[in-house]
Structures are given as structure tokens and as C-alpha cells.
Design a protein around this motif. Structure first.
Motif, PDB file in Angstrom:
ATOM      1  N   CYS A 106       0.777  -1.200   0.033  1.00  0.00           N
ATOM      2  CA  CYS A 106       0.026   0.263   0.071  1.00  0.00           C
ATOM      3  C   CYS A 106       0.869   1.267  -0.176  1.00  0.00           C
ATOM      4  O   CYS A 106       1.908   1.194   0.198  1.00  0.00           O
ATOM      5  N   CYS A 109       2.925   2.026   3.481  1.00  0.00           N
ATOM      6  CA  CYS A 109       3.874   1.229   3.523  1.00  0.00           C
ATOM      7  C   CYS A 109       5.167   1.451   2.596  1.00  0.00           C
ATOM      8  O   CYS A 109       6.336   1.639   2.728  1.00  0.00           O
ATOM      9  N   THR A 127       4.937  -4.518   5.766  1.00  0.00           N
ATOM     10  CA  THR A 127       3.366  -4.819   5.616  1.00  0.00           C
ATOM     11  C   THR A 127       2.557  -4.065   6.350  1.00  0.00           C
ATOM     12  O   THR A 127       3.016  -3.658   7.640  1.00  0.00           O
ATOM     13  N   CYS A 128       1.190  -4.124   6.422  1.00  0.00           N
ATOM     14  CA  CYS A 128       0.535  -3.676   7.478  1.00  0.00           C
ATOM     15  C   CYS A 128      -0.779  -4.209   7.081  1.00  0.00           C
ATOM     16  O   CYS A 128      -1.210  -5.397   6.476  1.00  0.00           O
ATOM     17  N   CYS A 131      -2.207  -4.800   3.334  1.00  0.00           N
ATOM     18  CA  CYS A 131      -1.273  -4.796   2.216  1.00  0.00           C
ATOM     19  C   CYS A 131      -0.295  -6.077   2.964  1.00  0.00           C
ATOM     20  O   CYS A 131      -0.126  -6.268   3.953  1.00  0.00           O
ATOM     21  N   ARG A 169      -1.618   1.662  12.413  1.00  0.00           N
ATOM     22  CA  ARG A 169      -2.273   0.980  11.270  1.00  0.00           C
ATOM     23  C   ARG A 169      -1.845  -0.451  11.081  1.00  0.00           C
ATOM     24  O   ARG A 169      -2.362  -1.269  10.458  1.00  0.00           O
TER      25      ARG A 169
HETATM   26 ZN   LIG Z   1       0.652  -1.531   3.970  1.00  0.00          ZN
END
Ligand SMILES: [Zn+2]
Ligand SMILES: [Zn+2]
Length: 754
Positions: A106, A109, A127-128, A131, A169
């Protein structure tokens, strides 16, 4: 009051629980949220009014990569909660939820990745909740860290803090990790000697390696990719030689969208695909391309290029210091499945890669990059390969069968489909089952699906072709599972796929099915492929087909377009054939054809015959090459200038031989090649409407590999736009990848006992 809310759909591994948490906090609702076997389950103590608002928010504004399919609210005995909290998953029964595909990196990120002040600066597995890899690294569901390969990387203190912070996030992000606790890189040379493990120095080395004309195998989160400088013709040709892939086009990875836009012109649909969470390879027109890509080596004979931009943090990081486009093609030897384990890759790619970039995250479900294209005139989206980003979900609806059904698909572009609960699951593209290791992956995928859903199939659907490896496997497994095996005709499955996708099975109007492809085993034991079907209220029947011609030389026929020409040629074409066959071959095939009894109506082979006749292609080095090269002769068309070569006969005959004869006459008269190709496609398009008129139908559904031809699709749409309702495959590819889905659609709608 306390309520039990269940939200179903693609709701795990997408940040749904943190989202529920923040909405509850906003409305002052107390209770709990967790994942279970059905989706997201919420217990909420709230007033009637707040509850309604809460539910509305959850369903109408879910996290960006979530897809809510349904929700239910049930009132229950009043319970006391001190606050609202996310509680661990509970699983009491078998899974009954949509799984989670991989999501592209995303924007947030990506920013952190390149911000020196951020703690994820240069961390290649950033990542989060929105994503990162999901399906690729999942071993079981509900989606929890323990069920993924991230289980090998316990979170450090800082990561734990983010994980527990409702304002972060990464609150409850199951793939959360950082450079202290996460996945490690290793750049090695060809002999396995480690050159560096430091992401920053690796990112400096990679451009040097590529600039030297070397080939680098990169382990991405969904499998290995082979990379090299896309501007160097020598390097690209060397990769072709080593990979044993002489002409099939390579995909090109650009560092950023803006760099890509400088080279090739995009329209809005392209831009949307290239930056979507699925982020496939997009096939773009490359007419008049003037950049410095080695176009001739990348896509020989084609006027289109397959491009993408980074979809993982690793790719983004790697490309940041590379200011030029690189080849990024599946890491395998031609025909084998994409590799994903380090042990396999170093052996299989020993003769291909000069350097390797490995990492320590295991991949459970390796996936190729998906491929899509938009037709130039009418912007019809055509999926060429449905894999990473799309697998393993199907988002449309089909009636849930009372029995557990699995479909084993076709052979050349193998996929499987499984209906173990309220949802239908479609595997990623697996490949050509002729290859032992693709077959292995196919059987592994079947076992994986059965294990994940803890469900033994009761009905096993397969193609009618007795020699398909998928058919044989289906028969063996059906016995072992004590289930029932059922054969479904190949082209009927194609037709069912487009009927199912467009929800036409209940249509009160009759639908004409136009199913054209290379091969499929027919109910009369001929090889079908130029088929017209009628569908009305539960009945599907074959109405017409292209005039049969001889199928010669078994599997060789699909590899050598000149054989299709041999089969379809009249005596006037003997001089053309003599250029393509030795006298010895002429004699042998002449004899073969006299004794031959195997017939075909394949439109794919008619394309081959035309390509051979026009001198475009006599031998395919990859499936469908002749048809693709032929489409590429054409730079556009005007319907007013097109002429059909033949029409539907008054007796209902679809004249295969006359078509080739007329084309040959034009050729002798010196008509330019592109005009002949244009009129050939126009002939096919007009015949569809002649058949529709003859059978008095104005709903037309097209499927089969031939409908990957975007020009043909444009012509059909243009001709039919005023008086016909036209349907194509939408979320699925028109090619044999859709057979598994089609088998299931056919079974659930047309099986009298289901
Ligand atoms: Zn992300
Ligand atoms: Zn950490």
C-alpha cells in the motif's frame, strides 16, 4: 441489549477487526470482536439506535481490501462488558468464509520504506493490515499469524507495541514484522556464496549485477522471479536461451508508474489495474514505441508489451536504485511451475541465474503474476491468467449444492475449483499437466484444499477427455473418497462458465453459446472447438459447429500450424504446402489423411491454418502463438471496410474449407496480409450473428481461448451493440483456466440430482 453480529466475506487478514474496534470506540459500544470459521464475529452491547449505526458503518465503509458478502444480527441475552476488545480467534467448526488473496504494497507502507526516519526504512518485508502476502503464506484459517509462515518470526518489542495499539495501522496486523524480528535477505552468487545480507548494500549491488548483463533470481513473496536488464537485447536473448523459452513474451517490471508512463501510453483502466491491490501484469499496445527497451527480444513479433510495477516491498526496494525497466518473469524452466523454495530454486535455476536473492519466509502457495488486457476499441477487460491477487476466491454467486463438489478442470491451463461450504474457491493458475512437476503441484493443491476445509469431496467433476491427467486423477480420487465421479463436456463447461459468471442460468431468454478454442473432447469423440450451443431454462444443447476437418498427428497438430493448413487445404494450395513440407512428409501426411477418422471443428486450428497460409507461423513455440502473431499483424480496423469471406450456409453449414480457399484466393490476388487477417476475424464475428439470427436468439455468450483475441472481441461487440445482449467471461479467463469453474457451474445448475 447484547447482539451477536456475524460478517461474512473477505474479512480476515484485511484489517477488519481493528476497523470494528475503532467504530465501536467511536460509538461507545462495548463488547468483543474475533475471527472465527465463518468470518468476523462481534458481540456488542448497545442501544438499538447505536447498533443500527454500527452495523451500517461496518457494512458500507469496510477497510479498502475487505469485501463484505453478507451479515447477520441476532439479539441475545444481555452480557456485561467492561470495554470493547479484540479477542483471539475461535474456531468451533469447519471453515465457512472467503479466504484472503495477496495484496500489493500500500501507499503508506511504500512511503515508510523510503523514509530514512522511519523504522521500516529499507525493510523489504514491510506490510500492514491493508497489504502484504496472505494466500501465498497461509497454511490454515482463520487468518492468524500462527496459521501463516510468519509464525517463524516472533515479533520484537516495537512490533508488539504496534500490534497492540488501536491507533496504529498495524493494530492486529498478522504479518507485522521489522528488520529486528522479521524476514532476512541473502544475496548469493551462482555457487551459493553469500555476498550480503544487508538490504541497503543488496539494493546497491542489484543494479550493478543487472547492468553487467547478469541474470538474477529473486525470491518474491509468491515465488521466484527471473530478472535482467530489459534494455539489453543480448541479455534478454541469453535469458531466453537458458530458460529454453525462444519466443514467448517476457513481462517487464518498471520501477514506478511515472517511468512506465514516459514509455507507453496508458488509459484510465490500465492505470487502475497497474496500481490495484491485485496489481497484475497489464498487456499494453506498443505501436510506435520509441524507448530503449529491447522490444524485439522481449516480445518477438508482437506489438504489445506486458508490464507491471512493484507489488511487494522487496520489489519496490530493489527497483528504487534501478532507473530502468527489468524483465521479471516466473522463475522456472519453460513449462514447469513457478519455484518457491530455496532448495528447489538453486537446483532448477542453476543453469539460468548468475545470482540469487533469497529470503527466509516460506511460500506455501506459489503463484505466477496474473495477466490482463483491455481491448483497444471497446475496452473489454480480458483476463489471460488469473493467479496472484485473485486466487483463491470467487466473488460471484452460485447456488450452494447439497453435496461437497470439487472440479478438476482441464489439462493445458490447469486450475481446480472446490465448493466445500457456502463459498466457491478457485485455485491459482497451475500450468500444463503434461509436465510432471505441474501435475505434482496440481495434486498438492487438491490435497491442500481438502485439508484446509477439512472436507472430503462427495462429487468429483472432470473433463470427458479420458487421457487428461486431471480426468485420471479425478477417477482415482473419487474412488478413494468414496465419492461419485462425473464427466462434463469441455465446451459445455466453457459455456457454463460464462452463463454462471453472468448469472444467466435463470434467464427467461434463450442464450446462444459461442465456444471456440483449440481442443476439447467432444461427446461424439471428435475434437470440438468451433461450437454453438443453445441454453434455455435448464437445457443446454449443441446447435451447430464448424465443418469438421481431419485432426492429424495427435498432439503435434497444435504445435505445428502447417498441419492445420495441410488438413484444410484444397488442391490449389499444393504449391504452398510444398514450401512447408518435404516430399517425404507430403507423402506420409497424404497417406495419414486418407486413413484418418479423427475429426475436429476447432477454430483454434482454423486460426493456425490461416497463420500458416499467410506465412506468419508454421510452428508454435508456445500455445496459441500463431493466433497471437496474427492478431498483431493488425493495427486497427474500420467495420465499414471489412468483408466476410464466407457466410453461414443455407443448410446451416459453417464452411471451414471454403473459408481457407477464399483466403488463399485473396492471397494470390495480392491482398495485403493485414487486410486478410482483418477480414478473417470479421468473418468469424459476422458468422456469430448469422447463427444467432438463424436460431432466433439475441442473447449471446462467448467463451473459450479464442476470445483472448481482443480484436475479435471488439468486432463482436461493435457489430452486436445495438441489437444483441453480449456476455463474456469477466472475473475469469476465457481460456481453459475457466473449465474447473464451468464444471461446477454446470453441475449446480444443470444436474438433475443436485
Ligand atoms: Zn501497507
Ligand atoms: Zn519487529
Amino acid at each position: 441489549m447484547t447482539y451477536r453480529i456475524v460478517i461474512k466475506g473477505q474479512v480476515q487478514g484485511v484489517g477488519f477487526r481493528p476497523f470494528v474496534y475503532s467504530e465501536a470506540a467511536r460509538l461507545g459500544i462495548k463488547g468483543t470482536v474475533s475471527n472465527n470459521e465463518e468470518g468476523v464475529i462481534i458481540y456488542a452491547s448497545a442501544t438499538d439506535n447505536d447498533l443500527q449505526q454500527f452495523c451500517k458503518q461496518l457494512v458500507t465503509t469496510p477497510p479498502r481490501v475487505a469485501r463484505v458478502k453478507s451479515h447477520s444480527v441476532q439479539q441475545m441475552e444481555e452480557r456485561e462488558f467492561n470495554d470493547f476488545s479484540i479477542v483471539p480467534s475461535e474456531k468451533n467448526a469447519r471453515l465457512n468464509l472467503q479466504l484472503t488473496p495477496d495484496f500489493a504494497l500500500c501507499e503508506d507502507c511504500e512511503k515508510e520504506l523510503s523514509d530514512p526516519a522511519n523504522r521500516r526504512f529499507n525493510y523489504p518485508f514491510t506490510t500492514c493490515t491493508y497489504c502484504g502476502p496472505r494466500w501465498a503464506i497461509t497454511n490454515a484459517f482463520p487468518f492468524e499469524r500462527d496459521h501463516t509462515n510468519m509464525v517463524s518470526f516472533p515479533m520484537c518489542k516495537d512490533c508488539v507495541k504496534e500490534y497492540g495499539d488501536p491507533l496504529d495501522r498495524r493494530f492486529h496486523s498478522q504479518t507485522n514484522s521489522c528488520s529486528h524480528c522479521g524476514v532476512q535477505l541473502a544475496l548469493t552468487d551462482h555457487s551459493g556464496k553469500v555476498l550480503s545480507r544487508d538490504p541497503e548494500s543488496i539494493c546497491q549491488k542489484v543494479p550493478e549485477i543487472l547492468l553487467q548483463g547478469k541474470i538474477l533470481a529473486v525470491k518474491n513473496t509468491s515465488g521466484y522471479l527471473l530478472c535482467c536488464d530489459a534494455r539489453s537485447e543480448d541479455t534478454v536473448m541469453e535469458l531466453r536461451r537458458r530458460k529454453r523459452r525462444p519466443t514467448k513474451p517476457f513481462a517487464i517490471l518498471y520501477p514506478f508508474l511515472s517511468a512506465l508512463e514516459k514509455d507507453l501510453s496508458l488509459h484510465e483502466d490500465h492505470r487502475k489495474e497497474l496500481t490495484s491491490a491485485e496489481r497484475p501484469i497489464v498487456l499494453l499496445p506498443a505501436d510506435g514505441y520509441k524507448g530503449d527497451l529491447a522490444v524485439r527480444a522481449l516480445a518477438p513479433g508482437l506489438r504489445q508489451l506486458g508490464v507491471m510495477i512493484p507489488y511487494t516491498a522487496l520489489m519496490s526496494l530493489m527497483m528504487r536504485n534501478i532507473h530502468f525497466p527489468v524483465v521479471a518473469t516466473s522463475g522456472n524452466i519453460h513449462g514447469s511451475p513457478i519455484l518457491s523454495s530455496e532448495e528447489e530454486a538453486v537446483v532448477a535455476l542453476k543453469e539460468v541465474a548468475d545470482y540469487f536473492l533469497h529470503h527466509t519466509l516460506e511460500v506455501t502457495n506459489p503463484q505466477d503474476d496474473s495477466v490482463v488486457k483491455y481491448s483497444e476499441k471497446t475496452s473489454q477487460k480480458i483476463i489471460f491468467r488469473r493467479s496472484r491477487g485473485y486466487a483463491p476466491n470467487y466473488y460471484g454467486s452460485l447456488p450452494v449444492p447439497p453435496k461437497k463438489v470439487i472440479a478438476m478442470g482441464a489439462h493445458l491451463k490447469s486450475t481446480i475449483a472446490f465448493f466445500p461450504n457456502d463459498f466457491l474457491y478457485l485455485s491459482q493458475y497451475l500450468g500444463n499437466l503434461d509436465h510432471m512437476d505441474v501435475y505434482q503441484r496440481f495434486t498438492d493443491t487438491v490435497e491442500f484444499f481438502v485439508r484446509v476445509f477439512e472436507t472430503t469431496p462427495e462429487v468429483v467433476l472432470h473433463d470427458l477427455h479420458p487421457a487428461y491427467a486431471s480426468t485420471q486423477f479425478a477417477l482415482v480420487r473419487a474412488r478413494e473418497w468414496e465419492g461419485e465421479a462425473r464427466g462434463i463436456q469441455h465446451h459445455k463447461a466453457h459455456f457454463a462458465s460464462v452463463l454462471g459468471e453472468n448469472e444467466l442460468f435463470r434467464s427467461p431468454e434463450p442464450v446462444l453459446g459461442v465456444v471456440w478454442d483449440g481442443t476439447g473432447y467432444g461427446e461424439d469423440s471428435a475434437i470440438w472447438g468451433g461450437e454453438f450451443f443453445g441454453y434455455k431454462m435448464g437445457r443446454m444443447e449443441r446447435l451447430a459447429h464448424f465443418e469438421y476437418f481431419d485432426w492429424l498427428a495427435g498432439d503435434k497438430m497444435a504445435l505445428e500450424p502447417r498441419l492445420s493448413l495441410f488438413s484444410l487445404s484444397g488442391t490449389a494450395m499444393t504449391p504452398v504446402l510444398e514450401d512447408k513440407f518435404t516430399p517425404e512428409e507430403m507423402r506420409i501426411y497424404g497417406k495419414v489423411i486418407q486413413k484418418n477418422t479423427l475429426k475436429t471443428s476447432s477454430v483454434g486450428r482454423i486460426f493456425d491454418a490461416v497463420a500458416s497460409l499467410l506465412g506468419i507461423c508454421d510452428r508454435n513455440s508456445y500455445e496459441g502463438e500463431a493466433a497471437i502473431l496474427m492478431e498483431n499483424c493488425l493495427t486497427g480496423y474500420d467495420l465499414n471496410e471489412c468483408h466476410p469471406y464466407v457466410d453461414l450456409g443455407e443448410d446451416g453449414k459453417l464452411p471451414s474449407f471454403d473459408l481457407i480457399t477464399r483466403i488463399h484466393e485473396d492471397m494470390l490476388a495480392g491482398v495485403p496480409k493485414d487486410q486478410i487477417v482483418r477480414d478473417f476475424l470479421f468473418t468469424l464475428a459476422t458468422i456469430i450473428f448469422q447463427v444467432a439470427e438463424r436460431f432466433n436468439m439475441n442473447h449471446i455468450a462467448c467463451s473459450g481461448g479464442v476470445f483472448q483475441n481482443a480484436t475479435l472481441v471488439d468486432m463482436v461487440r461493435e457489430i452486436g451493440k445495438d441489437n444483441y445482449k453480449l456476455y463474456f467471461n469477466r472475473a475469469l479467463s476465457p481460456n481453459d483456466e475457466n473449465i474447473a469453474f464451468g464444471q461446477i457451474a454446470y453441475y449446480v445448475h444443470l444436474n438433475p440430482e443436485s
